[in-house]
Scaffold this motif. Structure first.
Motif, PDB file in Angstrom:
ATOM      1  N   ASP A 113      -0.750   4.586   2.811  1.00 20.45           N
ATOM      2  CA  ASP A 113      -1.803   4.117   3.649  1.00 20.45           C
ATOM      3  C   ASP A 113      -2.285   5.501   4.404  1.00 20.45           C
ATOM      4  O   ASP A 113      -1.507   6.344   4.681  1.00 20.45           O
ATOM      5  CB  ASP A 113      -1.463   3.364   4.759  1.00 20.45           C
ATOM      6  CG  ASP A 113      -2.630   3.128   5.659  1.00 20.45           C
ATOM      7  OD1 ASP A 113      -2.393   3.018   6.737  1.00 20.45           O
ATOM      8  OD2 ASP A 113      -3.392   2.591   5.226  1.00 20.45           O
ATOM      9  N   GLY A 114      -3.682   5.706   4.389  1.00 19.70           N
ATOM     10  CA  GLY A 114      -4.252   6.856   5.107  1.00 19.70           C
ATOM     11  C   GLY A 114      -3.965   8.360   4.359  1.00 19.70           C
ATOM     12  O   GLY A 114      -3.861   9.065   4.906  1.00 19.70           O
ATOM     13  N   ASP A 161       0.930  -1.079  -0.143  1.00 15.12           N
ATOM     14  CA  ASP A 161      -0.085  -0.022  -0.013  1.00 15.12           C
ATOM     15  C   ASP A 161       0.833   1.240  -0.078  1.00 15.12           C
ATOM     16  O   ASP A 161       1.698   1.525   0.873  1.00 15.12           O
ATOM     17  CB  ASP A 161      -0.807   0.046   1.232  1.00 15.12           C
ATOM     18  CG  ASP A 161      -1.711   1.179   1.278  1.00 15.12           C
ATOM     19  OD1 ASP A 161      -2.573   1.297   2.178  1.00 15.12           O
ATOM     20  OD2 ASP A 161      -1.791   2.054   0.391  1.00 15.12           O
ATOM     21  N   TYR A 190     -11.239  -2.680  12.530  1.00 15.90           N
ATOM     22  CA  TYR A 190     -11.975  -2.626  11.373  1.00 15.90           C
ATOM     23  C   TYR A 190     -12.912  -3.661  10.939  1.00 15.90           C
ATOM     24  O   TYR A 190     -12.387  -4.812  10.014  1.00 15.90           O
ATOM     25  CB  TYR A 190     -11.248  -1.940  10.058  1.00 15.90           C
ATOM     26  CG  TYR A 190     -12.048  -0.752   9.467  1.00 15.90           C
ATOM     27  CD1 TYR A 190     -11.575   0.370   9.439  1.00 15.90           C
ATOM     28  CD2 TYR A 190     -13.194  -1.147   8.816  1.00 15.90           C
ATOM     29  CE1 TYR A 190     -12.302   1.478   8.860  1.00 15.90           C
ATOM     30  CE2 TYR A 190     -13.941  -0.311   8.225  1.00 15.90           C
ATOM     31  CZ  TYR A 190     -13.322   1.203   8.487  1.00 15.90           C
ATOM     32  OH  TYR A 190     -14.134   2.000   7.652  1.00 15.90           O
ATOM     33  N   MET A 196      -4.386   3.440   9.371  1.00 10.79           N
ATOM     34  CA  MET A 196      -3.915   1.998   9.708  1.00 10.79           C
ATOM     35  C   MET A 196      -2.540   2.049  10.428  1.00 10.79           C
ATOM     36  O   MET A 196      -2.201   1.686  11.620  1.00 10.79           O
ATOM     37  CB  MET A 196      -4.291   0.953   9.032  1.00 10.79           C
ATOM     38  CG  MET A 196      -4.035  -0.262   9.782  1.00 10.79           C
ATOM     39  SD  MET A 196      -4.224  -1.621   8.521  1.00 10.79           S
ATOM     40  CE  MET A 196      -4.280  -3.383   9.644  1.00 10.79           C
ATOM     41  N   TRP A 246      -8.572   7.421  17.295  1.00  5.52           N
ATOM     42  CA  TRP A 246      -8.480   7.139  15.659  1.00  5.52           C
ATOM     43  C   TRP A 246      -7.751   7.927  14.897  1.00  5.52           C
ATOM     44  O   TRP A 246      -7.964   9.154  14.844  1.00  5.52           O
ATOM     45  CB  TRP A 246      -9.971   7.058  15.506  1.00  5.52           C
ATOM     46  CG  TRP A 246     -10.390   6.362  14.146  1.00  5.52           C
ATOM     47  CD1 TRP A 246     -10.714   7.101  12.749  1.00  5.52           C
ATOM     48  CD2 TRP A 246     -10.313   4.965  13.693  1.00  5.52           C
ATOM     49  NE1 TRP A 246     -11.063   6.344  11.811  1.00  5.52           N
ATOM     50  CE2 TRP A 246     -10.417   4.863  12.265  1.00  5.52           C
ATOM     51  CE3 TRP A 246      -9.799   3.856  14.340  1.00  5.52           C
ATOM     52  CZ2 TRP A 246     -10.625   3.740  11.564  1.00  5.52           C
ATOM     53  CZ3 TRP A 246      -9.749   2.609  13.712  1.00  5.52           C
ATOM     54  CH2 TRP A 246     -10.111   2.450  12.197  1.00  5.52           C
ATOM     55  N   ASN A 253     -13.865   3.156  14.191  1.00  7.88           N
ATOM     56  CA  ASN A 253     -14.545   4.192  13.692  1.00  7.88           C
ATOM     57  C   ASN A 253     -15.945   4.142  14.066  1.00  7.88           C
ATOM     58  O   ASN A 253     -16.618   3.490  13.368  1.00  7.88           O
ATOM     59  CB  ASN A 253     -14.469   4.336  12.083  1.00  7.88           C
ATOM     60  CG  ASN A 253     -15.216   5.537  11.541  1.00  7.88           C
ATOM     61  OD1 ASN A 253     -15.853   6.193  12.319  1.00  7.88           O
ATOM     62  ND2 ASN A 253     -14.856   6.053  10.339  1.00  7.88           N
ATOM     63  N   ARG A 304      -7.381  -4.244   3.142  1.00 10.62           N
ATOM     64  CA  ARG A 304      -7.092  -5.223   1.986  1.00 10.62           C
ATOM     65  C   ARG A 304      -6.025  -6.335   2.767  1.00 10.62           C
ATOM     66  O   ARG A 304      -5.373  -5.965   3.545  1.00 10.62           O
ATOM     67  CB  ARG A 304      -6.459  -4.487   0.936  1.00 10.62           C
ATOM     68  CG  ARG A 304      -7.170  -3.950  -0.095  1.00 10.62           C
ATOM     69  CD  ARG A 304      -8.226  -2.799   0.327  1.00 10.62           C
ATOM     70  NE  ARG A 304      -7.934  -1.726   0.821  1.00 10.62           N
ATOM     71  CZ  ARG A 304      -8.158  -0.374   0.687  1.00 10.62           C
ATOM     72  NH1 ARG A 304      -8.677  -0.315  -0.243  1.00 10.62           N
ATOM     73  NH2 ARG A 304      -7.523   0.604   1.408  1.00 10.62           N
TER      74      ARG A 304
HETATM   75  P1  FBP Z   1      -6.074   3.662   2.351  1.00 12.06           P
HETATM   76  O1  FBP Z   1      -5.886   5.041   2.995  1.00 12.06           O
HETATM   77  O2  FBP Z   1      -4.808   3.143   1.989  1.00 12.06           O
HETATM   78  O3  FBP Z   1      -7.002   3.337   1.331  1.00 12.06           O
HETATM   79  O4  FBP Z   1      -6.398   2.801   3.835  1.00 12.06           O
HETATM   80  C1  FBP Z   1      -7.450   2.745   4.202  1.00 12.06           C
HETATM   81  C2  FBP Z   1      -7.639   3.716   5.563  1.00 12.06           C
HETATM   82  O5  FBP Z   1      -7.316   4.800   5.488  1.00 12.06           O
HETATM   83  C3  FBP Z   1      -6.849   2.950   6.800  1.00 12.06           C
HETATM   84  O6  FBP Z   1      -5.550   3.334   6.639  1.00 12.06           O
HETATM   85  C4  FBP Z   1      -7.678   3.545   8.031  1.00 12.06           C
HETATM   86  O7  FBP Z   1      -7.393   2.598   9.111  1.00 12.06           O
HETATM   87  C5  FBP Z   1      -8.977   3.549   7.305  1.00 12.06           C
HETATM   88  O8  FBP Z   1      -8.949   3.506   5.991  1.00 12.06           O
HETATM   89  C6  FBP Z   1      -9.826   4.719   7.964  1.00 12.06           C
HETATM   90  O9  FBP Z   1     -11.179   4.364   7.351  1.00 12.06           O
HETATM   91  P2  FBP Z   1     -12.266   5.421   7.860  1.00 12.06           P
HETATM   92  O10 FBP Z   1     -12.070   6.467   7.005  1.00 12.06           O
HETATM   93  O11 FBP Z   1     -13.587   4.762   7.608  1.00 12.06           O
HETATM   94  O12 FBP Z   1     -12.134   5.860   9.306  1.00 12.06           O
END
Ligand code: FBP
Length: 332
Positions: free
Chosen positions: A106-107, A103, A252, A236, A232, A198, A266
């Motif tokens: 991420d985030g 990834d 999650y 991740m 939160w 969340n 994923r």
């Molecule tokens: P990506 O940013 O790589 O798509 O990852 C997904 C993610 O951002 C995780 O890092 C995080 O834990 C989660 O989604 C946050 O989800 P939400 O926006 O539903 O709180």
């Protein structure tokens, strides 16, 4: 402080794997620099395109993905790549001995707010029989990983990594560009009073998680007889780093919005690498039904319910799942 190389040698990692890891981290150092430039380099904001997940791609998603693809392809160690930002596997060197899943950022929704983001990766052996464009070679359970980790782009750039001989934390020393061990053989506290989920998704959760989380929130007045705090980061990589540093439970879970999609995260390049790090640090990593690293993948962008963290807290959470299962069994 010990350098990355000698820690990997001490952990018995083969030379080619060490060279591959160093190559991947060279790409992450470049991403760290690009991320730190932010608006100065015009790298913030979104592109007009969507990735295979249906998410609008951030400029930094595309930049990070390209940096890692180019770096790994040129290395010669890699047979194929699977990436969150690539619909199909990316063929590399037919003679390569490794598969890399990542990834790249991420985030990435945090880029605009200058908050925690990171690169997550997992490495496995490339089967001799596979052609570099054959996605089926990636469909190996997480127990087949030979290395996994993340690079966290925060106040300092940090690396968490395992090759199956413990989880170590490293900090990038920008004076000479090397990662130094700053916390060897991390051990996650078995107990915790900190949870991450969340809660805006609560109405979509299954009964066990609904009950488990409301008992956490009930604190010392509830059946858990202990007060819990919530965090939160919405990345991740940031939430798991906190768990590695001081314990906690990250969730999650499955939610009913789209039963065909059993979760948000994923398996290949988020849940599996984090599960390997957590387990090697004495924690547990579950889907609610079983060990994440024993899930047999059926496609490269597959999603799984994800529960990671402190051993006793995960066990407490899973007890809600088995209680619910028994109740249903009695009722049926
Ligand atoms: P990506 O940013 O790589 O798509 O990852 C997904 C993610 O951002 C995780 O890092 C995080 O834990 C989660 O989604 C946050 O989800 P939400 O926006 O539903 O709180």
């Amino acid at each position: 402080m010990k350098r990355l190389n000698s820690q990997l040698q001490q952990d018995g990692a083969p030379l080619e794997l060490i060279l591959l890891i160093r190559t991947l981290l060279a790409g992450c150092k470049e991403i760290s620099f690009r991320v730190s430039q932010g608006a100065l380099a015009g790298v913030l904001g979104s592109t007009l395109s969507e990735n295979v997940q249906g998410e609008t791609q951030k400029k930094l998603d595309v930049i990070s993905n390209q940096i890692l693809k180019d770096t790994l392809r040129e290395s010669g160690y890699v047979k194929a790549i699977s990436s969150e930002e690539e619909e199909n596997v990316v063929p590399c060197n037919p003679e390569g001995n490794y598969l890399v899943s990542f990834d790249p950022l991420d985030g990435s929704s945090n880029t605009e707010i200058n908050s925690l983001i990171g690169t997550i990766f997992s490495i496995a052996h490339a089967p001799q029989w596979m052609k570099p464009d054959d996605p089926s070679a990636f469909l190996q359970p997480g127990t087949q990983m030979v290395a996994a980790g993340y690079v966290l782009y925060g106040p300092s750039t940090m690396l968490a990594m395992t090759t199956g001989r413990g989880t170590h934390l490293y900090t990038l020393d920008k004076t000479h560009g090397g990662f130094l061990v700053t916390n060897a053989n991390v051990q996650i506290p078995e107990q915790t009073s900190e949870f991450a989920i969340n809660t805006s998704n609560q109405r979509h959760w299954e009964a066990p998680i609904q009950q488990y989380v409301s008992d956490l929130i009930a604190g010392s007045e509830g059946p858990r007889k202990k007060d819990y705090n919530m965090r939160w980061v919405a990345a991740m990589v940031g939430d798991i780093h906190r768990v590695l540093c001081r314990g906690g439970i990250f969730m999650y879970p499955f939610d009913k919005r789209n039963p065909k999609i059993p979760g948000k995260l994923r398996l290949l390049y988020e849940a599996n690498p984090m599960a390997f790090l957590i387990e090697q640090a004495g924690g547990l990593a579950s889907t609610g039904e079983g060990r994440i690293m024993e899930v047999m993948p059926h496609e490269i962008h597959q999603r799984v319910p994800t529960l990671l963290g402190s051993k006793e807290e995960i066990e407490a959470c899973l007890a809600y799942y088995s209680k619910d299962k028994n109740k249903k069994a009695v009722a049926s």
